[in-house]
Design a protein around this motif. Structure first.
Motif, PDB file in Angstrom:
ATOM      1  N   LEU A  98      33.466  40.042  35.263  1.00  0.00           N
ATOM      2  CA  LEU A  98      34.527  40.697  34.494  1.00  0.00           C
ATOM      3  C   LEU A  98      35.283  41.725  35.329  1.00  0.00           C
ATOM      4  O   LEU A  98      36.497  41.859  35.188  1.00  0.00           O
ATOM      5  CB  LEU A  98      33.945  41.387  33.255  1.00  0.00           C
ATOM      6  N   ALA A  99      34.576  42.445  36.189  1.00  0.00           N
ATOM      7  CA  ALA A  99      35.246  43.451  37.018  1.00  0.00           C
ATOM      8  C   ALA A  99      36.284  42.794  37.913  1.00  0.00           C
ATOM      9  O   ALA A  99      37.408  43.300  38.067  1.00  0.00           O
ATOM     10  CB  ALA A  99      34.216  44.214  37.847  1.00  0.00           C
ATOM     11  N   ARG A 100      35.926  41.659  38.491  1.00  0.00           N
ATOM     12  CA  ARG A 100      36.875  40.941  39.349  1.00  0.00           C
ATOM     13  C   ARG A 100      38.057  40.432  38.523  1.00  0.00           C
ATOM     14  O   ARG A 100      39.206  40.449  38.976  1.00  0.00           O
ATOM     15  CB  ARG A 100      36.173  39.790  40.059  1.00  0.00           C
ATOM     16  N   ALA A 101      37.782  39.974  37.305  1.00  0.00           N
ATOM     17  CA  ALA A 101      38.857  39.504  36.436  1.00  0.00           C
ATOM     18  C   ALA A 101      39.807  40.646  36.081  1.00  0.00           C
ATOM     19  O   ALA A 101      41.032  40.457  36.022  1.00  0.00           O
ATOM     20  CB  ALA A 101      38.272  38.892  35.168  1.00  0.00           C
ATOM     21  N   LEU A 102      39.252  41.834  35.857  1.00  0.00           N
ATOM     22  CA  LEU A 102      40.095  42.989  35.564  1.00  0.00           C
ATOM     23  C   LEU A 102      40.958  43.360  36.765  1.00  0.00           C
ATOM     24  O   LEU A 102      42.088  43.828  36.616  1.00  0.00           O
ATOM     25  CB  LEU A 102      39.232  44.163  35.127  1.00  0.00           C
ATOM     26  N   GLU A 103      40.430  43.156  37.968  1.00  0.00           N
ATOM     27  CA  GLU A 103      41.235  43.392  39.166  1.00  0.00           C
ATOM     28  C   GLU A 103      42.406  42.403  39.226  1.00  0.00           C
ATOM     29  O   GLU A 103      43.521  42.773  39.607  1.00  0.00           O
ATOM     30  CB  GLU A 103      40.357  43.254  40.411  1.00  0.00           C
ATOM     31  N   GLU A 104      42.161  41.157  38.842  1.00  0.00           N
ATOM     32  CA  GLU A 104      43.233  40.162  38.800  1.00  0.00           C
ATOM     33  C   GLU A 104      44.303  40.565  37.781  1.00  0.00           C
ATOM     34  O   GLU A 104      45.503  40.386  38.026  1.00  0.00           O
ATOM     35  CB  GLU A 104      42.671  38.792  38.437  1.00  0.00           C
ATOM     36  N   MET A 105      43.863  41.108  36.661  1.00  0.00           N
ATOM     37  CA  MET A 105      44.815  41.545  35.637  1.00  0.00           C
ATOM     38  C   MET A 105      45.681  42.681  36.163  1.00  0.00           C
ATOM     39  O   MET A 105      46.897  42.718  35.936  1.00  0.00           O
ATOM     40  CB  MET A 105      44.063  41.983  34.370  1.00  0.00           C
ATOM     41  N   ALA A 106      45.060  43.621  36.866  1.00  0.00           N
ATOM     42  CA  ALA A 106      45.823  44.734  37.438  1.00  0.00           C
ATOM     43  C   ALA A 106      46.852  44.217  38.439  1.00  0.00           C
ATOM     44  O   ALA A 106      48.006  44.674  38.454  1.00  0.00           O
ATOM     45  CB  ALA A 106      44.879  45.727  38.110  1.00  0.00           C
ATOM     46  N   ALA A 107      46.459  43.262  39.260  1.00  0.00           N
ATOM     47  CA  ALA A 107      47.378  42.700  40.249  1.00  0.00           C
ATOM     48  C   ALA A 107      48.550  41.990  39.568  1.00  0.00           C
ATOM     49  O   ALA A 107      49.651  41.916  40.127  1.00  0.00           O
ATOM     50  CB  ALA A 107      46.629  41.739  41.160  1.00  0.00           C
TER      51      ALA A 107
END
Length: 254
Positions: free
Chosen positions: A166-175
């Motif tokens: 999920l943390a990596r997915a949230l990074e994708e969302m921020a990008a």
């Protein structure tokens, strides 16, 4: 709806001890029939219940007694005289839904495992035009009759994105430009103040435990719902419904 990707065979093979999920109830079965991406293995029901359906051609249909239907589903499940065995929907990629309408929020669930809550959140997500519900592969329920019944058809409408981290997915969302709001009852800022003018991702933790530290750390801001001090907290599905309404109104007013 964004095109679904290749099926995750490993995840689906372990679903319900190797069995295909069974949906029950008028809304869940009707929505599955109406979803061209849902493969239905068979439908069974009473003559009265099946008489109200526009049954799809090529799908095996059998009449059954109420007691027999009850043995096909979870104990005391309100099957309303109809049961369908289906195949899980193909997986989708997070990037697919983030390339859509930026006014549609993302719903992120951090280890929310109760299938009734997850189903209810899908229903609210459909009602307020969310782009997708995102969960982990692990620590989240599989597609099931319980989720589908609680979702009341929304499981066929709102994409369910499963990610490894999920943390990596949230990074994708921020990008991708999403403003990530973690719902936390102890936060100083209210959700209304935290909502911005761009794409938003609403992040919810499990009841009792809340957001995990690493997931909260990948949010841009933590916010709370301004509920009365007489109530300690809200059920996560209720909190999601209120938050989605607030995000929907905020997007309309931009």
């Amino acid at each position: 709806m964004a095109k679904r990707g290749a099926r995750n065979r490993q995840r689906n093979a372990g679903l319900d001890n190797g069995k295909f999920p069974r949906f029950w109830g008028t809304h869940a079965v009707t929505a599955a029939i109406n979803n061209p991406e849902r493969q239905i293995r068979w439908i069974r029901g009473t003559r009265e219940a099946l008489g109200a359906f526009d049954l799809p051609p090529g799908v095996p249909v059998e009449f059954a007694e109420v007691a027999d239907l009850g043995r096909m589903v979870a104990r005391d499940a309100p099957h309303q005289g109809v049961v369908a065995e289906v195949e899980p929907l193909d997986d989708m990629l997070l990037a697919d839904v983030m390339s859509g309408d930026p006014a549609r929020p993302l719903v992120v669930l951090d280890q929310v495992t109760d299938p009734h809550n997850v189903g209810a959140i899908f229903r609210s997500a459909a009602a307020f035009d969310a782009a997708a519900v995102i969960t982990q592969d692990r620590h989240a329920p599989p597609e099931s009759g319980t989720v589908a019944k609680a979702a009341s058809g929304a499981l066929e409408i709102v994409p369910w994105i499963r990610v490894v981290n999920l943390a990596r997915a949230l990074e994708e969302m921020a990008a991708a430009g999403y403003w990530r709001i973690g719902l936390d009852g102890d936060a100083e800022q209210t959700l209304g103040d935290a909502l911005g003018s761009g794409p938003v991702a609403l992040v919810f933790g499990a009841e009792g435990e809340g957001l995990r530290y690493n997931v909260a750390g990948h949010c841009d801001v933590l916010a709370r719902l301004p509920i009365s001090a007489a109530i300690e907290s809200l059920n996560v599905s209720n909190a999601a419904a209120i938050s989605l309404y607030a995000a929907h109104i905020n997007a309309r007013n931009d």
